[in-house]
Design an enzyme around this catalytic site. Structure first.
Site, PDB file in Angstrom:
ATOM      1  N   GLY A   1       6.731  12.605   6.219  1.00  0.00           N
ATOM      2  CA  GLY A   1       6.413  10.990   6.319  1.00  0.00           C
ATOM      3  C   GLY A   1       5.561  10.657   5.140  1.00  0.00           C
TER       4      GLY A   1
ATOM      5  N   GLN B   1      -1.293   5.648   0.780  1.00  0.00           N
ATOM      6  CA  GLN B   1      -1.492   7.212   0.772  1.00  0.00           C
ATOM      7  C   GLN B   1      -0.848   7.212  -0.797  1.00  0.00           C
ATOM      8  OE1 GLN B   1       1.212   8.739   4.280  1.00  0.00           O
ATOM      9  NE2 GLN B   1      -0.794  10.459   3.443  1.00  0.00           N
TER      10      GLN B   1
ATOM     11  N   CYS C   1      -2.020  15.339   7.463  1.00  0.00           N
ATOM     12  CA  CYS C   1      -1.334  14.608   6.572  1.00  0.00           C
ATOM     13  C   CYS C   1      -1.979  14.899   5.650  1.00  0.00           C
ATOM     14  CB  CYS C   1      -2.800  12.941   7.525  1.00  0.00           C
ATOM     15  SG  CYS C   1      -2.583  11.813   6.297  1.00  0.00           S
ATOM     16  N   LEU C   2      -0.927  14.637   4.372  1.00  0.00           N
ATOM     17  CA  LEU C   2      -1.332  14.818   2.901  1.00  0.00           C
ATOM     18  C   LEU C   2      -2.431  14.125   2.783  1.00  0.00           C
ATOM     19  CD1 LEU C   2       2.593  14.221   1.753  1.00  0.00           C
ATOM     20  CD2 LEU C   2       1.189  16.330   1.612  1.00  0.00           C
TER      21      LEU C   2
ATOM     22  N   HIS D   1       2.496   8.298  13.365  1.00  0.00           N
ATOM     23  CA  HIS D   1       1.009   8.658  12.314  1.00  0.00           C
ATOM     24  C   HIS D   1       1.388   7.698  11.082  1.00  0.00           C
ATOM     25  CE1 HIS D   1      -1.158  12.012   9.635  1.00  0.00           C
ATOM     26  NE2 HIS D   1      -0.662  11.254   9.267  1.00  0.00           N
ATOM     27  N   GLU D   2       2.460   7.940  10.916  1.00  0.00           N
ATOM     28  CA  GLU D   2       3.034   6.829   9.562  1.00  0.00           C
ATOM     29  C   GLU D   2       2.257   5.542   9.649  1.00  0.00           C
ATOM     30  OE1 GLU D   2       3.431   8.717   6.769  1.00  0.00           O
ATOM     31  OE2 GLU D   2       4.090  10.310   7.577  1.00  0.00           O
TER      32      GLU D   2
ATOM     33  N   HIS E   1      -1.126   4.457   9.228  1.00  0.00           N
ATOM     34  CA  HIS E   1      -1.825   4.453   7.878  1.00  0.00           C
ATOM     35  C   HIS E   1      -1.797   3.144   7.261  1.00  0.00           C
ATOM     36  CE1 HIS E   1      -1.882   8.640   6.261  1.00  0.00           C
ATOM     37  NE2 HIS E   1      -0.841   8.578   7.133  1.00  0.00           N
TER      38      HIS E   1
END
Ligand code: NI
Length: 162
Positions: free
Chosen positions: A46, A51, A89-90, A131-132, A135
């Site tokens: 994701g 991000q 998370c990236l 999670h996304e 953000h």
């Protein structure tokens, strides 16, 4: 299509509330294509627009590698159950932590044609949706970690994302 630079924890853009998308433009289509490329390149499941430094309410998710979901202006309309698991998370490279999320999530979003649709998910997909979407309101999973953030010594399930 291009790989974009992934912003990391500490950068202010990750703490901002994103703006609603009001129309689909060539520029926004390009952003979405780039987000998919960037997510796959990073082996994530994701990615949210902030991000890659863009404060728009857009998320891409693919928990299987062959089922991309594009969510514009997404909102969660139903949740149930509970799952406890490791998250990553990236934007927080090399780390992982335990987060409790609902085990089932139903979201409503717009697709690339700005048509409303529903996306339902359980387990990893439900976790990724939560999670996304966090953000988009400037929140990272590290705020929700139970216990301490750990070094990700092995590839975790949500190797971002996840
Ligand atoms: Ni993330």
């Amino acid at each position: 299509m291009a790989i974009r630079n992934i912003r990391e924890i500490g950068e202010e853009v990750l703490t901002k509330k994103c703006k609603v998308v009001t129309e689909m433009t060539p520029r926004t289509r390009e952003l979405i294509e780039d987000m998919l490329d960037t997510m796959y390149e990073a082996n994530g499941v994701g990615l949210a627009a902030p991000q890659v430094g863009i404060l728009k309410r857009i998320v891409v998710i693919d928990t299987t590698g062959e089922d991309p979901h594009i969510l514009i202006n997404p909102r969660i309309v139903e949740t149930s159950g509970e799952q406890v698991g490791q998250e990553a998370c990236l934007s927080v490279p090399g780390k992982t932590g335990q987060v409790t999320r609902p085990n089932y999530v139903k979201a409503v979003a717009l697709d690339v044609n700005m048509k409303e649709y529903e996306l339902e998910g359980t387990e990893l997909l439900a976790r990724a949706i939560c999670h996304e979407l966090d953000h988009l309101d400037g929140h990272l999973y590290v705020e929700k970690v139970e216990g301490s953030l750990e070094e990700a010594t092995v590839e975790v399930e949500m190797d971002e994302e996840e």
